[in-house]
Scaffold this active site. Structure first.
Site, PDB file in Angstrom:
ATOM      1  N   LYS A 162       9.834 -21.939  42.963  1.00 53.54           N
ATOM      2  CA  LYS A 162      11.221 -23.374  43.027  1.00 53.54           C
ATOM      3  C   LYS A 162      11.781 -23.534  44.356  1.00 53.54           C
ATOM      4  O   LYS A 162      11.370 -24.699  44.810  1.00 53.54           O
ATOM      5  CB  LYS A 162      11.736 -23.791  42.035  1.00 53.54           C
ATOM      6  CG  LYS A 162      13.316 -24.990  42.254  1.00 53.54           C
ATOM      7  CD  LYS A 162      13.731 -25.632  40.650  1.00 53.54           C
ATOM      8  CE  LYS A 162      14.394 -23.627  39.975  1.00 53.54           C
ATOM      9  NZ  LYS A 162      15.615 -24.387  40.860  1.00 53.54           N
ATOM     10  N   SER A 163      11.831 -22.318  45.271  1.00 48.75           N
ATOM     11  CA  SER A 163      12.395 -22.258  46.187  1.00 48.75           C
ATOM     12  C   SER A 163      12.261 -22.546  47.338  1.00 48.75           C
ATOM     13  O   SER A 163      11.879 -23.250  48.238  1.00 48.75           O
ATOM     14  CB  SER A 163      13.910 -21.192  46.686  1.00 48.75           C
ATOM     15  OG  SER A 163      14.028 -20.669  45.987  1.00 48.75           O
ATOM     16  N   ARG A 202      10.939 -25.998  50.133  1.00 48.78           N
ATOM     17  CA  ARG A 202      11.584 -25.613  51.858  1.00 48.78           C
ATOM     18  C   ARG A 202      10.299 -26.074  52.474  1.00 48.78           C
ATOM     19  O   ARG A 202      10.040 -26.884  53.493  1.00 48.78           O
ATOM     20  CB  ARG A 202      11.819 -23.731  52.213  1.00 48.78           C
ATOM     21  CG  ARG A 202      12.864 -24.156  51.542  1.00 48.78           C
ATOM     22  CD  ARG A 202      13.551 -22.424  51.432  1.00 48.78           C
ATOM     23  NE  ARG A 202      14.794 -21.553  51.345  1.00 48.78           N
ATOM     24  CZ  ARG A 202      15.522 -21.987  50.183  1.00 48.78           C
ATOM     25  NH1 ARG A 202      14.890 -23.001  49.090  1.00 48.78           N
ATOM     26  NH2 ARG A 202      16.721 -21.830  50.245  1.00 48.78           N
ATOM     27  N   SER A 219      24.749 -16.915  50.057  1.00 49.35           N
ATOM     28  CA  SER A 219      24.138 -17.484  49.703  1.00 49.35           C
ATOM     29  C   SER A 219      22.743 -18.733  50.337  1.00 49.35           C
ATOM     30  O   SER A 219      23.139 -19.195  51.628  1.00 49.35           O
ATOM     31  CB  SER A 219      25.417 -18.514  49.254  1.00 49.35           C
ATOM     32  OG  SER A 219      24.723 -20.063  48.712  1.00 49.35           O
ATOM     33  N   ASP A 275      19.687 -15.708  38.968  1.00 51.20           N
ATOM     34  CA  ASP A 275      18.987 -16.761  38.506  1.00 51.20           C
ATOM     35  C   ASP A 275      18.502 -15.783  37.122  1.00 51.20           C
ATOM     36  O   ASP A 275      18.976 -16.964  36.666  1.00 51.20           O
ATOM     37  CB  ASP A 275      18.814 -17.569  39.372  1.00 51.20           C
ATOM     38  CG  ASP A 275      18.831 -18.740  40.274  1.00 51.20           C
ATOM     39  OD1 ASP A 275      20.220 -19.054  40.123  1.00 51.20           O
ATOM     40  OD2 ASP A 275      18.572 -18.868  41.242  1.00 51.20           O
TER      41      ASP A 275
END
Length: 427
Positions: A21-22, A26, A166, A314
């Protein structure tokens, strides 16, 4: 929507988990502001990633979905985005909202970012504060929450010491710096996922990385690339855990991303005496991937904290589930960040697992789990949090009786085909 899960005798088979997903987010973002076309294969067609696609379509970027998991982004160049006619709706996606805030701060137009009810409760001051230091005109509800109003303008590079590790905040500032008049130096208290750094360099960006210090330079142009997205280790985490917990199980997960900033869960499960092996490792676009072989195991309790937390933040809900079946006590600490996820994941994980019979206590920065404890099926709520719904489903495989999960539809945020894949392993 409700989902009922019953115990599994064993899980056997070979699966490909969907794209990361990340990285999918991007790739769309950098492809949109690059010159030329970007081809994204194994793209994650989830609700969150579709929010990012819609956002850039609203800013004039042609984006085609050609196959079930292939996306072509017709890049508009670094300064080719057009003003959106409506507020950009990030849905439930914190990645979309926070990274866009940085990118939009460098544009020559005004814009607004909003989101669903859950996202509007998540703090945005962590990006508002540094973006203002860069010169952005940005404001939110109570100066902290969506909707965010952003008036793009002349940005300057800054030195910024991040109070919390983060990847979203770091990536937001990196995207803003592309449009600044000077470099930015960003200091992380601990390493967080580095997908933006790897992908930005592949697209022609310039970075200097020295330990936890990242220097990002403005650019005149980025260039479209082919991005083959590896399998998402955060999605694989549920199947890895299921393979460890369900008796007599043996699972192979193909082509999973093995970026070292994301593999904390593998290290924890090895500490807990989990039977895991990795084969067929390769690298593409700076991102490692490989096949993970999982076998049912007798787990032991452990302590999880410190610099490991950003590398598995996560995955903590499903690690907590695994700890309920481990011999001894497991302590999860230094994880205050769980309180500002899609739900307060300290409180909600403890709620769900307690309802299923686990011996688990919340702490200010994590939880303490005593095991092993037999789980019993019950009604639980997803709290609208996709990772909690999937954790509860894995719990249902080892709980006696039936486990019913309320609010199952939130799974589509990150893993639309999760249930079907789970059923295939039981056949």
């Amino acid at each position: 929507m409700k989902m009922a899960i019953t115990p599994a005798r064993r899980l056997v088979g070979e699966i490909h988990v969907p794209g990361d997903k990340s990285i999918s987010h991007r790739a769309v973002m950098l492809g949109s502001i690059a010159q030329g076309d970007t081809y994204i294969t194994n793209f994650l067609m989830s609700d969150d990633c579709m929010s990012t696609i819609r956002a850039f379509r609203h800013m004039g970027v042609p984006i085609q979905i050609t196959d079930p998991d292939t996306v072509i982004v017709k890049g508009r160049g670094l300064r080719g985005l057009t003003p959106p006619k409506i507020a950009i709706d990030a849905g439930n996606s914190g990645t979309t909202a926070r990274l866009l805030a940085g990118l939009l701060s460098g544009q020559s137009f005004s814009s607004t970012i909003t989101g669903d009810e859950s996202l509007r409760r998540r703090p945005m001051d962590r990006v508002i504060t540094p973006l203002r230091k860069m010169g952005a005109h940005i404001s939110g509800v109570q100066d902290k929450y969506l909707p965010l109003s952003i008036k793009g303008g002349a940005l300057k590079g800054i030195d910024y010491f991040m109070p919390v590790a983060s990847a979203q905040v770091k990536s937001c500032l990196m995207l803003a710096t592309l449009y600044a008049d000077s470099p930015s130096r960003i200091y992380e208290p601990a390493p967080s996922r580095n997908h933006t750094e790897l992908m930005l360099q592949a697209f022609g960006g310039r970075l200097d990385i020295n330990g936890n210090e990242i220097t990002v330079y403005p650019v005149s142009q980025l260039y479209g690339q082919h991005v083959d997205v590896p399998g998402d280790i955060s999605s694989a985490a549920f199947f890895i855990t299921a393979g460890l917990l369900v008796p007599n199980s043996s699972i192979i997960l193909k082509g999973v991303g093995l970026n070292p900033t994301r593999t904390g869960i593998l290290e924890v499960y090895k500490q807990m005496c989990g039977s895991l092996a990795i084969e067929n490792v390769s690298t593409s676009g700076g991102e490692k991937r490989g096949d993970i072989i999982v076998n049912a195991s007798h787990l032991k309790g452990t302590v999880i904290g410190g610099q490991l937390i950003p590398r598995l933040i996560d995955e903590i809900p499903v690690i907590a589930l695994a700890a309920t079946q481990a011999e001894g006590t497991t302590i999860i600490k230094d994880a205050q960040e769980l309180k500002v996820k899609e739900s307060n994941r300290i409180a909600t994980v403890v709620d769900i697992l307690s309802r299923l019979g686990a011996s688990i206590e919340a702490t200010d920065d994590g939880m303490v789990i005593y095991g092993p404890t037999p789980l019993k099926g019950n009604w639980v709520d997803s709290f609208g949090d996709h990772r909690l719904a999937m954790m509860a489903a894995i719990a249902g495989l080892i709980a006696s009786g039936e486990t019913v999960i309320n609010g199952w539809e939130c799974v589509n945020i990150s893993f639309p085909g999760f249930y079907d894949m789970l059923k295939r392993l039981q056949n």
